[in-house]
Design a protein around this motif. Sequence first.
Motif, PDB file in Angstrom:
ATOM      1  N   PRO A   1      -2.889   4.006  14.287  1.00  0.00           N
ATOM      2  CA  PRO A   1      -2.047   5.006  14.955  1.00  0.00           C
ATOM      3  C   PRO A   1      -0.969   4.383  15.845  1.00  0.00           C
ATOM      4  O   PRO A   1       0.128   4.908  15.937  1.00  0.00           O
ATOM      5  CB  PRO A   1      -3.055   5.815  15.763  1.00  0.00           C
ATOM      6  N   LEU A   2      -1.295   3.263  16.496  1.00  0.00           N
ATOM      7  CA  LEU A   2      -0.323   2.647  17.396  1.00  0.00           C
ATOM      8  C   LEU A   2       0.888   2.108  16.658  1.00  0.00           C
ATOM      9  O   LEU A   2       1.945   1.913  17.251  1.00  0.00           O
ATOM     10  CB  LEU A   2      -0.988   1.520  18.194  1.00  0.00           C
ATOM     11  N   GLY A   3       0.770   1.875  15.358  1.00  0.00           N
ATOM     12  CA  GLY A   3       1.879   1.327  14.590  1.00  0.00           C
ATOM     13  C   GLY A   3       2.810   2.369  14.018  1.00  0.00           C
ATOM     14  O   GLY A   3       3.842   2.041  13.434  1.00  0.00           O
ATOM     15  N   VAL A   4       2.458   3.642  14.203  1.00  0.00           N
ATOM     16  CA  VAL A   4       3.243   4.722  13.611  1.00  0.00           C
ATOM     17  C   VAL A   4       4.503   4.996  14.429  1.00  0.00           C
ATOM     18  O   VAL A   4       4.446   5.106  15.654  1.00  0.00           O
ATOM     19  CB  VAL A   4       2.388   6.002  13.512  1.00  0.00           C
ATOM     20  N   ALA A   5       5.637   5.114  13.717  1.00  0.00           N
ATOM     21  CA  ALA A   5       6.909   5.387  14.391  1.00  0.00           C
ATOM     22  C   ALA A   5       7.171   6.880  14.531  1.00  0.00           C
ATOM     23  O   ALA A   5       7.769   7.322  15.513  1.00  0.00           O
ATOM     24  CB  ALA A   5       8.048   4.727  13.616  1.00  0.00           C
ATOM     25  N   SER A   6       6.721   7.668  13.543  1.00  0.00           N
ATOM     26  CA  SER A   6       6.945   9.119  13.577  1.00  0.00           C
ATOM     27  C   SER A   6       5.708   9.833  13.049  1.00  0.00           C
ATOM     28  O   SER A   6       5.099   9.373  12.075  1.00  0.00           O
ATOM     29  CB  SER A   6       8.161   9.506  12.721  1.00  0.00           C
TER      30      SER A   6
ATOM     31  N   ALA B   1      -4.226   7.163   3.757  1.00  0.00           N
ATOM     32  CA  ALA B   1      -3.497   6.591   2.631  1.00  0.00           C
ATOM     33  C   ALA B   1      -2.080   6.264   3.053  1.00  0.00           C
ATOM     34  O   ALA B   1      -1.564   6.857   4.005  1.00  0.00           O
ATOM     35  CB  ALA B   1      -3.471   7.555   1.450  1.00  0.00           C
ATOM     36  N   ALA B   2      -1.461   5.322   2.334  1.00  0.00           N
ATOM     37  CA  ALA B   2      -0.086   4.940   2.632  1.00  0.00           C
ATOM     38  C   ALA B   2       0.600   4.471   1.364  1.00  0.00           C
ATOM     39  O   ALA B   2      -0.054   4.043   0.399  1.00  0.00           O
ATOM     40  CB  ALA B   2      -0.046   3.845   3.691  1.00  0.00           C
ATOM     41  N   ILE B   3       1.930   4.530   1.395  1.00  0.00           N
ATOM     42  CA  ILE B   3       2.722   4.099   0.255  1.00  0.00           C
ATOM     43  C   ILE B   3       4.049   3.515   0.722  1.00  0.00           C
ATOM     44  O   ILE B   3       4.648   4.015   1.671  1.00  0.00           O
ATOM     45  CB  ILE B   3       2.972   5.282  -0.724  1.00  0.00           C
ATOM     46  N   ARG B   4       4.435   2.431   0.058  1.00  0.00           N
ATOM     47  CA  ARG B   4       5.771   1.893   0.230  1.00  0.00           C
ATOM     48  C   ARG B   4       6.170   1.267  -1.097  1.00  0.00           C
ATOM     49  O   ARG B   4       5.449   0.438  -1.630  1.00  0.00           O
ATOM     50  CB  ARG B   4       5.848   0.852   1.344  1.00  0.00           C
TER      51      ARG B   4
ATOM     52  N   SER C   1      16.667   9.516   6.782  1.00  0.00           N
ATOM     53  CA  SER C   1      15.977   9.067   5.581  1.00  0.00           C
ATOM     54  C   SER C   1      14.847   8.122   5.962  1.00  0.00           C
ATOM     55  O   SER C   1      15.021   7.237   6.789  1.00  0.00           O
ATOM     56  CB  SER C   1      16.953   8.359   4.641  1.00  0.00           C
ATOM     57  N   PHE C   2      13.688   8.347   5.343  1.00  0.00           N
ATOM     58  CA  PHE C   2      12.550   7.459   5.542  1.00  0.00           C
ATOM     59  C   PHE C   2      12.293   6.616   4.304  1.00  0.00           C
ATOM     60  O   PHE C   2      11.211   6.075   4.125  1.00  0.00           O
ATOM     61  CB  PHE C   2      11.294   8.280   5.881  1.00  0.00           C
ATOM     62  N   SER C   3      13.296   6.530   3.410  1.00  0.00           N
ATOM     63  CA  SER C   3      13.094   5.845   2.133  1.00  0.00           C
ATOM     64  C   SER C   3      12.730   4.378   2.309  1.00  0.00           C
ATOM     65  O   SER C   3      12.042   3.802   1.469  1.00  0.00           O
ATOM     66  CB  SER C   3      14.332   5.990   1.248  1.00  0.00           C
ATOM     67  N   ASN C   4      13.155   3.750   3.395  1.00  0.00           N
ATOM     68  CA  ASN C   4      12.835   2.344   3.636  1.00  0.00           C
ATOM     69  C   ASN C   4      11.571   2.165   4.475  1.00  0.00           C
ATOM     70  O   ASN C   4      11.201   1.041   4.788  1.00  0.00           O
ATOM     71  CB  ASN C   4      14.006   1.643   4.328  1.00  0.00           C
ATOM     72  N   TYR C   5      10.936   3.245   4.826  1.00  0.00           N
ATOM     73  CA  TYR C   5       9.728   3.204   5.640  1.00  0.00           C
ATOM     74  C   TYR C   5       8.482   3.324   4.767  1.00  0.00           C
ATOM     75  O   TYR C   5       8.517   3.897   3.680  1.00  0.00           O
ATOM     76  CB  TYR C   5       9.722   4.355   6.637  1.00  0.00           C
ATOM     77  N   ALA C   6       7.399   2.806   5.251  1.00  0.00           N
ATOM     78  CA  ALA C   6       6.101   3.126   4.679  1.00  0.00           C
ATOM     79  C   ALA C   6       5.719   4.526   5.167  1.00  0.00           C
ATOM     80  O   ALA C   6       5.908   4.854   6.339  1.00  0.00           O
ATOM     81  CB  ALA C   6       5.056   2.121   5.122  1.00  0.00           C
ATOM     82  N   MET C   7       5.213   5.330   4.257  1.00  0.00           N
ATOM     83  CA  MET C   7       4.800   6.693   4.599  1.00  0.00           C
ATOM     84  C   MET C   7       3.316   6.842   4.323  1.00  0.00           C
ATOM     85  O   MET C   7       2.783   6.209   3.400  1.00  0.00           O
ATOM     86  CB  MET C   7       5.577   7.719   3.766  1.00  0.00           C
TER      87      MET C   7
ATOM     88  N   TYR D   1      -4.806  16.883   9.108  1.00  0.00           N
ATOM     89  CA  TYR D   1      -4.131  15.789   8.421  1.00  0.00           C
ATOM     90  C   TYR D   1      -2.714  15.644   8.972  1.00  0.00           C
ATOM     91  O   TYR D   1      -1.975  16.624   9.092  1.00  0.00           O
ATOM     92  CB  TYR D   1      -4.093  16.049   6.913  1.00  0.00           C
ATOM     93  N   TYR D   2      -2.349  14.401   9.273  1.00  0.00           N
ATOM     94  CA  TYR D   2      -1.049  14.098   9.862  1.00  0.00           C
ATOM     95  C   TYR D   2      -0.247  13.196   8.936  1.00  0.00           C
ATOM     96  O   TYR D   2      -0.759  12.161   8.470  1.00  0.00           O
ATOM     97  CB  TYR D   2      -1.216  13.391  11.200  1.00  0.00           C
ATOM     98  N   CYS D   3       0.981  13.578   8.714  1.00  0.00           N
ATOM     99  CA  CYS D   3       1.923  12.709   8.020  1.00  0.00           C
ATOM    100  C   CYS D   3       2.449  11.677   9.011  1.00  0.00           C
ATOM    101  O   CYS D   3       2.618  11.985  10.202  1.00  0.00           O
ATOM    102  CB  CYS D   3       3.070  13.553   7.465  1.00  0.00           C
ATOM    103  N   ALA D   4       2.720  10.471   8.518  1.00  0.00           N
ATOM    104  CA  ALA D   4       3.154   9.410   9.415  1.00  0.00           C
ATOM    105  C   ALA D   4       4.132   8.486   8.711  1.00  0.00           C
ATOM    106  O   ALA D   4       4.083   8.334   7.493  1.00  0.00           O
ATOM    107  CB  ALA D   4       1.948   8.606   9.900  1.00  0.00           C
ATOM    108  N   ALA D   5       4.996   7.873   9.501  1.00  0.00           N
ATOM    109  CA  ALA D   5       5.956   6.893   8.990  1.00  0.00           C
ATOM    110  C   ALA D   5       5.928   5.662   9.875  1.00  0.00           C
ATOM    111  O   ALA D   5       5.821   5.768  11.098  1.00  0.00           O
ATOM    112  CB  ALA D   5       7.356   7.486   8.965  1.00  0.00           C
ATOM    113  N   ALA D   6       6.023   4.508   9.239  1.00  0.00           N
ATOM    114  CA  ALA D   6       6.045   3.245   9.978  1.00  0.00           C
ATOM    115  C   ALA D   6       6.947   2.253   9.257  1.00  0.00           C
ATOM    116  O   ALA D   6       7.278   2.435   8.094  1.00  0.00           O
ATOM    117  CB  ALA D   6       4.633   2.673  10.116  1.00  0.00           C
ATOM    118  N   GLU D   7       7.286   1.179   9.932  1.00  0.00           N
ATOM    119  CA  GLU D   7       8.233   0.208   9.376  1.00  0.00           C
ATOM    120  C   GLU D   7       7.667  -0.536   8.168  1.00  0.00           C
ATOM    121  O   GLU D   7       8.407  -0.946   7.287  1.00  0.00           O
ATOM    122  CB  GLU D   7       8.651  -0.781  10.452  1.00  0.00           C
TER     123      GLU D   7
END
Length: 122
Positions: free
Chosen positions: A106-111, A49-52, A28-34, A92-98
Amino acid sequence: QGQLVEAGGGSMQAGGSLRLSCAASGRSFSNYAMGWFRQAPGKEREFVAAIRSSITKYTDSVKGRFTISRDNAMNTVYLQMNNLKPEDTAVYYCAAAENLERLHLPLGVASWGQGIQVTVSS
């Protein structure tokens, strides 16, 4: 570790619309910023763009045209792209971070997702 899979890319004429989706699996990435990044040929990967929770962030060039949203129950994030321009052409790349701050670079992306092509013709 989890996997992010993008869908919805393709070709469109300027002024048209596309909706990208990013489905997360394996965790689950529900607690991550996407969010979304893009990379045009010969250019560096850039934040889009990002959302949390209810907080959203956009790069200036897409404000008023793109809308990011997420469905935590479906573990999916979306990018609605309206009034597309040729300069939106990119992978376009989807990304997840804390958190949102880490998701701006880009360096802050976890997935990362594998990327999906969006081509806008004039």
